[in-house]
Write an enzyme that holds these catalytic residues in place. Sequence first.
Site, PDB file in Angstrom:
ATOM      1  N   GLY A 136      -5.247  -7.811  -5.762  1.00  0.00           N
ATOM      2  CA  GLY A 136      -5.522  -9.243  -5.619  1.00  0.00           C
ATOM      3  C   GLY A 136      -4.562 -10.000  -6.518  1.00  0.00           C
ATOM      4  CG  HIS A 182       5.111   1.181  -8.417  1.00  0.00           C
ATOM      5  ND1 HIS A 182       3.991   1.767  -7.867  1.00  0.00           N
ATOM      6  CD2 HIS A 182       5.270  -0.006  -7.764  1.00  0.00           C
ATOM      7  CE1 HIS A 182       3.492   0.975  -6.948  1.00  0.00           C
ATOM      8  NE2 HIS A 182       4.249  -0.099  -6.846  1.00  0.00           N
ATOM      9  N   GLY A 187       6.918   0.222  -0.839  1.00  0.00           N
ATOM     10  CA  GLY A 187       6.853   1.477  -0.083  1.00  0.00           C
ATOM     11  C   GLY A 187       6.526   2.693  -0.932  1.00  0.00           C
ATOM     12  N   GLY A 192       4.927   8.242  -1.599  1.00  0.00           N
ATOM     13  CA  GLY A 192       4.215   9.205  -2.455  1.00  0.00           C
ATOM     14  C   GLY A 192       3.303  10.118  -1.644  1.00  0.00           C
ATOM     15  CE1 TYR A 223      -3.735   8.001  -2.981  1.00  0.00           C
ATOM     16  CE2 TYR A 223      -3.459   5.615  -2.838  1.00  0.00           C
ATOM     17  CZ  TYR A 223      -2.912   6.893  -2.894  1.00  0.00           C
ATOM     18  OH  TYR A 223      -1.550   7.035  -2.856  1.00  0.00           O
TER      19      TYR A 223
END
EC number: 2.7.7.-
Length: 349
Positions: A136, A182, A187, A192, A223
């Site tokens: 968010g 990261h 993507g 990953g 997750y």
Amino acid sequence: MDNMSAINEPPFTITPTIIRLISEISEQLGRLSVLEEEKNLRLRRINRIRTIQGSLAIEGNTLSEAQITAILEGKRVIAPPKEVQEVRNAIQAYEHFERWQPTNEQHLLKAHQYLMAGLIDDAGHYRHGNVGVMNGKTVVHMAPPANRVKYLMADLLNWLATTEQHPLITSSVFHYEFEFIHPFADGNGRTGRLWQTLILSQWNPLLAQLPVESMVYEYQSAYYQAINQSSKQSDSAPFIELMLQIILETTETASTHHTPQVTPQVTPQVIALLKVMVHPGTVYNRDELQQALKLKDRKSFRERYLKPALADGLIEMTIPDKPNSRLQQYRLTEKGLELSEKTGKSFRK
């Protein structure tokens, strides 16, 4: 890196849960290898479509399995161009999947290039700017500085090439560390997950055919929670445990519902729903079914279990004229019962 010969071991604890899950996954894969000869090319293709649909759905892609199938067949699909591009990219990436080596940096960059072609400017290149992972409007993780990415990725790939840990562990550790670093501007999630599947498939080729991504989608909130929990305690054990649980459930589903007679429209999720409705004629409310399937996400349950089963006439509502009634319950139809018997899975006690 001060000492290029030193290999930095990512921090993780091998818990009793991890050891138990590895044992159970290996057992399920043993069963599946016996069934593999029965599994034809059509079913492998269906699973590949589910894998693509699951991975992209996590990133907000709304295309259905039917639409992805149409794109795969070269048909025109009316959908947002970006989402169609994402699907085409994923299909392209999976076509090259078997040529890649998990420890090869150039292969990893090529995979990202395929996945993100036409979506970002620097597809196939590590990011040049600093990034924060957002939930968010909240920053949940500040990734390492851009000038450290190349070194950190070299370190991680070096560890992957030399570690003697079990591939179920190394694939999960790599996946977590990759998301932590990261390395790309965008993507990272889909790359990953693809790379974990690649690592696993080199250990056992069956795992390239199973739609693990679909199960990750089912546990989407868990997750991200496992990634955050692992980051907070600087130990990827929570993430490893979750990924192994997802892999185990995927292999169990494949083992239980392994049958060429099931049509492409009948997904493993729908069959799992029929399985928990054990008594023909008995009615079940939504909470009972969700609990029996161990699903927490109401939206996912509705979209991937209830709606397809209702649309196929395999289950029916007790109050069909008020679909959103709080008193709504569901029962198996004759067609649902017939399917269960035809596939050799009679759910009668």
